[in-house]
Design a protein around this motif. Sequence first.
Motif, short mmCIF file in Angstrom:
data_model
loop_
_atom_site.label_atom_id
_atom_site.label_comp_id
_atom_site.label_asym_id
_atom_site.label_seq_id
_atom_site.Cartn_x
_atom_site.Cartn_y
_atom_site.Cartn_z
N ALA A 1 139.89 -38.68 -8.39
CA ALA A 1 138.50 -38.68 -8.88
C ALA A 1 138.53 -39.46 -10.24
CB ALA A 1 137.87 -37.28 -9.03
N ARG A 2 139.49 -39.05 -11.11
CA ARG A 2 139.69 -39.71 -12.25
C ARG A 2 140.05 -41.17 -12.24
NH1 ARG A 2 144.90 -38.60 -15.94
NH2 ARG A 2 144.74 -36.44 -14.80
N LEU A 3 140.83 -41.43 -11.36
CA LEU A 3 141.35 -42.85 -11.03
C LEU A 3 140.04 -43.79 -10.39
CD1 LEU A 3 143.53 -45.07 -11.13
CD2 LEU A 3 144.09 -44.29 -8.90
N ALA A 4 139.15 -42.99 -9.76
CA ALA A 4 138.08 -43.84 -9.15
C ALA A 4 136.86 -43.86 -10.46
CB ALA A 4 137.54 -43.03 -8.23
N GLY A 5 136.92 -43.23 -11.45
CA GLY A 5 136.01 -43.34 -12.43
C GLY A 5 136.40 -44.32 -13.68
N GLN A 6 137.73 -44.77 -13.47
CA GLN A 6 138.27 -45.70 -14.50
C GLN A 6 138.38 -47.12 -14.16
OE1 GLN A 6 142.11 -43.65 -14.98
NE2 GLN A 6 141.42 -42.64 -16.80
N GLY A 7 137.44 -47.70 -13.24
CA GLY A 7 137.51 -49.16 -13.13
C GLY A 7 136.78 -49.81 -13.92
N THR A 8 136.43 -51.00 -13.85
CA THR A 8 135.86 -51.83 -14.75
C THR A 8 134.54 -51.39 -14.93
OG1 THR A 8 136.99 -53.81 -13.99
CG2 THR A 8 135.03 -54.32 -15.06
N GLY A 9 134.08 -50.88 -16.37
CA GLY A 9 132.96 -50.69 -16.61
C GLY A 9 132.73 -48.97 -15.93
N GLY A 10 133.69 -48.44 -15.68
CA GLY A 10 133.56 -47.16 -14.96
C GLY A 10 133.00 -47.13 -13.67
N GLY A 11 132.98 -48.15 -13.07
CA GLY A 11 132.46 -48.13 -11.43
C GLY A 11 133.69 -48.73 -10.55
N GLY A 12 134.74 -47.83 -10.76
CA GLY A 12 135.77 -48.09 -9.61
C GLY A 12 135.52 -47.43 -8.26
N GLN A 13 136.13 -48.21 -7.38
CA GLN A 13 136.08 -47.58 -6.12
C GLN A 13 137.33 -47.05 -5.38
OE1 GLN A 13 135.11 -50.42 -2.72
NE2 GLN A 13 133.46 -49.17 -2.41
N LEU A 14 137.39 -45.88 -4.98
CA LEU A 14 139.01 -45.41 -4.14
C LEU A 14 138.22 -44.64 -2.80
CD1 LEU A 14 141.69 -44.04 -6.15
CD2 LEU A 14 141.00 -42.92 -4.23
N LEU A 15 139.12 -44.85 -1.99
CA LEU A 15 138.59 -44.49 -0.69
C LEU A 15 140.08 -43.67 -0.46
CD1 LEU A 15 136.97 -47.13 1.26
CD2 LEU A 15 135.89 -45.31 0.19
N ALA A 16 139.81 -42.27 0.14
CA ALA A 16 141.04 -41.66 0.54
C ALA A 16 140.93 -40.81 1.65
CB ALA A 16 141.40 -40.32 -0.58
N VAL A 17 141.98 -41.24 2.72
CA VAL A 17 141.79 -40.48 3.93
C VAL A 17 142.81 -39.28 3.66
CG1 VAL A 17 142.77 -40.61 6.42
CG2 VAL A 17 141.68 -42.67 5.37
N THR A 18 142.05 -38.13 4.02
CA THR A 18 142.93 -37.00 3.66
C THR A 18 142.57 -35.89 4.76
OG1 THR A 18 142.71 -35.04 1.95
CG2 THR A 18 140.61 -36.09 2.37
N HIS A 19 143.67 -34.82 4.74
CA HIS A 19 143.51 -33.64 5.49
C HIS A 19 143.31 -32.45 4.66
CE1 HIS A 19 144.21 -35.51 9.46
NE2 HIS A 19 145.54 -36.12 8.74
N SER A 20 143.22 -32.73 3.43
CA SER A 20 143.07 -31.61 2.34
C SER A 20 141.81 -31.33 1.94
CB SER A 20 144.05 -32.00 1.11
OG SER A 20 143.86 -31.13 0.01
N PRO A 21 141.32 -29.99 1.94
CA PRO A 21 139.87 -29.78 1.73
C PRO A 21 139.90 -29.88 -0.04
CG PRO A 21 141.19 -27.69 2.43
CD PRO A 21 142.02 -28.82 2.76
N GLN A 22 141.05 -29.69 -0.51
CA GLN A 22 140.65 -29.67 -2.20
C GLN A 22 140.63 -31.03 -2.51
OE1 GLN A 22 143.30 -28.22 -0.60
NE2 GLN A 22 143.68 -26.13 -1.58
N VAL A 23 141.24 -32.14 -1.82
CA VAL A 23 140.94 -33.62 -2.03
C VAL A 23 139.60 -33.81 -1.52
CG1 VAL A 23 141.61 -35.95 -1.59
CG2 VAL A 23 143.33 -34.01 -1.97
N ALA A 24 138.93 -33.32 -0.52
CA ALA A 24 137.84 -33.82 0.18
C ALA A 24 136.92 -33.21 -0.73
CB ALA A 24 137.61 -33.05 1.74
N ALA A 25 136.64 -32.38 -1.68
CA ALA A 25 135.90 -31.59 -2.10
C ALA A 25 135.58 -32.30 -3.46
CB ALA A 25 136.23 -29.92 -2.58
N ARG A 26 136.36 -33.37 -3.75
CA ARG A 26 136.32 -34.12 -4.98
C ARG A 26 135.61 -35.31 -4.74
NH1 ARG A 26 137.84 -32.35 -10.24
NH2 ARG A 26 139.43 -30.66 -10.00
#
Length: 559
Positions: free
Chosen positions: A478-503
């Motif tokens: 989530a932190r990495l996704a918010g650190q793109g140019t102008g704060g508008g980064g984009q990150l997609l994560a394929v996950t099996h973890s509920p802790q990650v999905a909740a973010r």
Amino acid sequence: MLTLLAIRNIVLIEALDLSFGDGLGVLTGETGAGKSILLDALGLVLGARADSGLVRSGADQASVVATFEFDRLPAAIHTLLVEAEFDLELGEPLIIKRRIKADGGSKAFINDQPVGAALLRELGAMLVELHGQHDDRGLVNPRGHRLLLDRFARADAAGLAAAWNTWRDALSELAAARAAIAQAAADQDLLVAYLAELAALAPVEGEEADLAEARAAMQKGERLSGDLEELRKLWAGSDSALASLRSAGRRLDRIAAEHPLLAEALAALDRSVIEASEAEEKLERAAEALTHDPVRLDLIETRLFELRAAARKHQCQVDDLPHTMRSMRSALDAIEGGEANVGVLEQAAVAAGAAYRTQAEALSKARSEAALRLDMAVADELAPLKLDAARFRTAVTRLPQEQWGAAGIDRVEFLISTNPGADFAPLNKIASGGELSRFILALKVALAEQGGAATIIFDEIDRGVGGAVASAIGERLARLAGQGTGGGGQLLAVTHSPQVAARGGTHYVIAKSSQGTVTRTSVHLLDSAGRQEEIARMLSGAEVTPEARAQANRLLEQV
């Protein structure tokens, strides 16, 4: 960033249209639901090999369309497209389409313009970074480590490249001058002899044409001499036709006044005498022009032979012989004055080399200092990711001089040691799949402000971990996704973890369904209630319990 993805007839996906926004988007689903199909489809528009096996059974062809939109097109992408002769309007989206036929043929388009797979791969690497279990590109590939460290150090690598090119150009000019002098010196005796021959010959531009014309005229005179002599007899002497005309004119002049017709006859006879006189004059001039002088003709032919022989010898036209002489004089002059010029070029090359070394040493120092900072930044990220026994090191090593180049005098490589006392080695040589993904995440977080692809995708980065580690992974994504140019980064994560999905700011669920013998994969964007239910499923398994829903609520409330 990626805004739209339209998939048609790819394996189990019949028709799918997905919209994406900035921030962290998560994709979840049961094992085997088709997450890999979705990534394979995206890989097609990014230049992956077109495999006809991806075409859905029973379909003639498959297609994938990806739309990327930017507030401002990144400079590297803009440069690549301009060089490929694309003309994009400001704010115009980038639409990439890939089509595969069942028989194996494929075509690719960027904004409806056909493109090759090579351009697509180069552009795709700038648009999307894909990090998975078996990633052998991106941050794992040592070829890109030096550039990443330079960005982290905010170093002037472009200035060093300019200094390198200046030095290379100076050395090339010096080598060319030395080669020219060496060649001229080796040919000096021959040049002197050739120049003496040509100086004695003294060729003049245009001389060949003049001589050839004079020779042709003499040869005509020789051929026409008999006819000209006969004509001269007809016109010369007291018994010639012209003399008779003049005598007749004088007699007629005495009696012309006696009758008008006699006057007219006299006038006609006078005209004849005038024209005959003109003819006589032209015959005399022609005889002079066509005078056959055997001695002069022989001299002309000898001169032509010598000029043409010299032209053949020096492989040029006769009119070019004066230029050849000048070139020979210049080559001889270069032998005498060339050493002085070489001295000047040597000084320029030495100065350019010193300037390059100064900048390269400064960049090398900046790299070494930045490497320590980067190592510390990555180390801070390792323990929360259950990599507390691992160590990360940015190795900056000096290259031998023959390997120096526009990028400097260093080799840069990211190395890791996963166990205490173990040697450092390249990322992909030691780390397991899960460890490698977490190392990449730690490195991406440390390098977050240094740019990269517009969209980052992590495929099952949380495999084999849970609890606090999974929560740490989600927080960093989530932190990495918010650190793109102008704060508008984009990150997609394929996950099996509920802790990650909740973010995730957005949550997509991938599901597989069957109707008779037909199996389809679908993807849906979840609302708040759907997210709670999906995270609860991930927590509890097959049966969603009230306790799982309560835990899902707690996870969602924590972010």
